[in-house]
Each structure stands twice: as structure tokens, then as C-alpha cells.
Design a protein around this motif. Structure first.
Motif, short mmCIF file in Angstrom:
data_model
loop_
_atom_site.label_atom_id
_atom_site.label_comp_id
_atom_site.label_asym_id
_atom_site.label_seq_id
_atom_site.Cartn_x
_atom_site.Cartn_y
_atom_site.Cartn_z
N GLY A 89 0.70 -1.14 0.09
CA GLY A 89 -0.12 0.13 0.05
C GLY A 89 0.81 1.24 0.04
N GLU A 90 0.09 2.45 -0.14
CA GLU A 90 0.62 3.69 -0.19
C GLU A 90 0.29 4.25 1.33
OE1 GLU A 90 3.26 4.81 -1.97
OE2 GLU A 90 3.15 3.22 -3.32
N PRO A 91 0.95 5.50 1.70
CA PRO A 91 0.47 6.14 3.00
C PRO A 91 -0.88 6.52 2.63
CG PRO A 91 2.92 6.73 2.38
CD PRO A 91 2.23 5.76 1.42
N PHE A 92 -1.67 6.61 3.72
CA PHE A 92 -3.13 6.71 3.84
C PHE A 92 -3.58 7.67 4.91
CE2 PHE A 92 -3.03 2.64 5.60
CZ PHE A 92 -4.02 2.74 6.67
N ARG A 93 -4.75 8.22 5.13
CA ARG A 93 -5.27 8.78 6.47
C ARG A 93 -6.38 7.74 6.60
NH1 ARG A 93 -5.08 15.15 6.60
NH2 ARG A 93 -5.58 14.53 8.69
N GLY A 94 -6.81 7.43 7.52
CA GLY A 94 -7.65 6.53 8.34
C GLY A 94 -9.17 7.36 7.91
N GLY A 95 -10.21 6.35 7.61
CA GLY A 95 -11.41 6.67 7.29
C GLY A 95 -12.10 6.09 6.34
N GLU A 96 -12.98 6.69 5.68
CA GLU A 96 -13.60 6.08 4.49
C GLU A 96 -12.90 6.65 3.09
OE1 GLU A 96 -17.83 6.64 4.68
OE2 GLU A 96 -18.04 5.67 6.67
N LEU A 97 -12.59 5.66 2.21
CA LEU A 97 -11.88 6.00 0.88
C LEU A 97 -12.91 5.53 0.05
CD1 LEU A 97 -8.28 5.11 2.13
CD2 LEU A 97 -9.44 7.38 2.15
N PRO A 98 -12.73 6.10 -1.38
CA PRO A 98 -13.50 5.92 -2.50
C PRO A 98 -12.66 4.33 -3.16
CG PRO A 98 -11.99 7.50 -3.11
CD PRO A 98 -11.99 7.53 -1.67
N ALA A 99 -13.63 3.55 -3.46
CA ALA A 99 -13.03 2.18 -4.05
C ALA A 99 -12.31 2.50 -5.22
CB ALA A 99 -14.37 1.45 -4.38
N ARG A 100 -11.26 1.56 -5.52
CA ARG A 100 -10.43 1.73 -6.63
C ARG A 100 -11.26 1.38 -8.08
NH1 ARG A 100 -5.17 -1.76 -5.68
NH2 ARG A 100 -6.60 -3.45 -5.02
N ARG A 101 -11.11 2.08 -9.11
CA ARG A 101 -11.78 1.38 -10.09
C ARG A 101 -11.34 0.19 -10.59
NH1 ARG A 101 -12.51 6.55 -13.87
NH2 ARG A 101 -12.84 8.00 -12.53
N THR A 102 -10.17 -0.20 -10.57
CA THR A 102 -9.56 -1.93 -10.85
C THR A 102 -8.79 -2.24 -9.74
OG1 THR A 102 -7.77 -1.00 -12.54
CG2 THR A 102 -10.04 -1.42 -13.39
N SER A 103 -8.69 -3.66 -9.60
CA SER A 103 -7.86 -4.07 -8.68
C SER A 103 -6.65 -4.57 -9.47
CB SER A 103 -8.46 -5.34 -7.98
OG SER A 103 -9.69 -5.02 -7.36
N ALA A 104 -5.51 -4.48 -8.88
CA ALA A 104 -4.07 -4.72 -9.28
C ALA A 104 -4.23 -6.35 -9.59
CB ALA A 104 -3.06 -4.72 -8.57
N PRO A 105 -3.47 -6.71 -10.75
CA PRO A 105 -3.50 -8.10 -11.22
C PRO A 105 -3.03 -8.84 -9.89
CG PRO A 105 -2.55 -6.82 -12.97
CD PRO A 105 -2.64 -5.91 -11.90
N LEU A 106 -3.25 -10.34 -9.95
CA LEU A 106 -3.00 -11.11 -8.73
C LEU A 106 -1.38 -11.52 -8.55
CD1 LEU A 106 -5.84 -13.82 -8.61
CD2 LEU A 106 -5.40 -11.82 -6.89
#
Length: 205
Positions: A117-134
Motif C-alpha cells: 500500500g501507499e501512505p493513507f489517512r484513516g477513514g472512508e476512502l473511495p473504491a479503486r476502479r480496478t484491482s491490481a493483477p493477482l
């Protein structure tokens, strides 16, 4: 009769290294084993609970004692652990997730996928448009159908890389691949009792 059963059936599965006694750790297979890898000597082990967390999904919902992944909202969990000890002292690292309902069941098998992951701030975040390949996943662990059990995922290399960062913090994104349409529910960092909260179990030189 009970003694005979214990001998025949083997030791009960462990859910944390604290239950294994001195010099032993709870391994990926859920059983206690010696605190040793490749003949190295270790100073011991250490737990880190999540220093922050967030949920990314298509639908808003309050953060509570549940850490949902998958489901209708496509929820993904973000977790951070830090500060980590020095990179050279980390011999191993396991992410441990406990089911929210210890008596619950997993309706359909799937995989818990962990991404860097990348640095983030806690709470609710928007969903990603696509997931990274497995194949880009940092780690994957089966989530078998049946009684809900703790998930233990080896993140040793990822933790050592994160320990070399200036902030010495490991950022993770956790998602569900396959599994039940209802998703999976783990105990969140707000769950009562630090023994069920998401944690990073470190084995140290």
C-alpha cells in the motif's frame, strides 16, 4: 480417555504466539513451532497492532469492530503498522487477521490478497476502479470454506522493505478474491481485546 485423545489427536491449533510458550511461535499452519529459521538465533518476538486503518468501498458505512473485505460494496481494507524495528533485526513477519465472529462460517472458499500500500489517512476512502493483477500481489492466503479461522500471511520481505523507509511504516491493502458474494468479515483494530485485532507478528534476531 482425554489424555489418549490429546495424544492421538495432537495439540490444539494456536491462534497466537503468546499461547506457544517461551522460545516458540505460532506458524503459518496454526501450530506452535521452535523460534528458529535457517539455524539463526533470535532475541524473541514482538507484536504490532495497526497504527491506522481505513476502508475503501463503493458504499459508505461506519467503521466499527468489523473489518469487511469483498461483498456487494467491494470493500478493501487498508492497514498500517509502525514504527518497525531496524530492517536488519526482522527475521520474519506474519499478518494475523481474526474472524469477526469466532463461531461463524465461511460460506465459499476464496483468497485473501495483500498488496503493497501507499501512505493513507484513516477513514472512508473511495473504491479503486480496478484491482491490481493477482501476480502483483505481495502475498495471498487461502480462505477455505468451513468454520471461520484466523488467517496468517507471511509478509517478511515486505516488512523488511518497509523498515528501510524513512517513516518505518508498513502500508497494506487487503482484499478478497473469489469467495462468498457476501464477502468476509474480520475483527477490526477497534474490536475489543488486542488479541483479535489485526496485528503484525515479528520474529526478531
Amino acid at each position: 480417555m482425554m489424555a489418549a485423545c490429546l495424544v492421538a489427536c495432537g495439540a490444539p491449533p494456536c491462534v497466537s504466539s503468546a499461547a506457544c510458550g517461551a522460545g516458540r511461535v505460532c506458524g503459518l499452519d496454526g501450530t506452535c513451532g521452535p523460534l528458529a529459521v535457517d539455524g539463526s538465533r533470535f532475541a524473541g518476538s514482538r507484536w504490532l497492532t495497526a497504527s491506522d486503518w481505513a476502508l475503501a468501498s463503493h458504499g459508505a458505512g461506519p467503521r466499527a469492530d468489523v473489518l469487511p473485505i469483498g461483498g456487494p460494496s467491494g470493500a478493501e481494507a487498508l492497514l498500517s503498522f509502525g514504527p518497525l524495528p531496524a530492517r536488519s533485526s526482522i527475521a520474519g513477519a506474519l499478518l494475523v487477521l481474526h474472524p469477526h465472529d469466532a463461531l461463524g462460517r465461511v460460506d465459499a472458499g476464496g483468497e485473501v490478497v495483500v498488496e503493497r500500500g501507499e501512505p493513507f489517512r484513516g477513514g472512508e476512502l473511495p473504491a479503486r476502479r480496478t484491482s491490481a493483477p493477482l501476480f502483483l500481489a505481495a502475498a495471498r492466503s487461502a480462505l477455505p470454506a468451513g468454520p471461520a479461522r484466523p488467517i496468517r500471511i507471511d509478509l517478511s520481505a515486505l516488512a523488511r522493505d518497509a523498515a528501510a523507509r524513512d517513516d518505518r511504516t508498513l502500508y497494506l491493502l487487503v482484499r478478497l478474491h473469489g469467495g462468498s458474494p457476501a464477502g468476509a468479515r474480520f475483527a477490526s483494530p477497534w474490536a475489543l481485546g488486542d488479541r483479535v485485532q489485526p496485528r503484525l507478528e515479528l520474529t526478531l534476531h
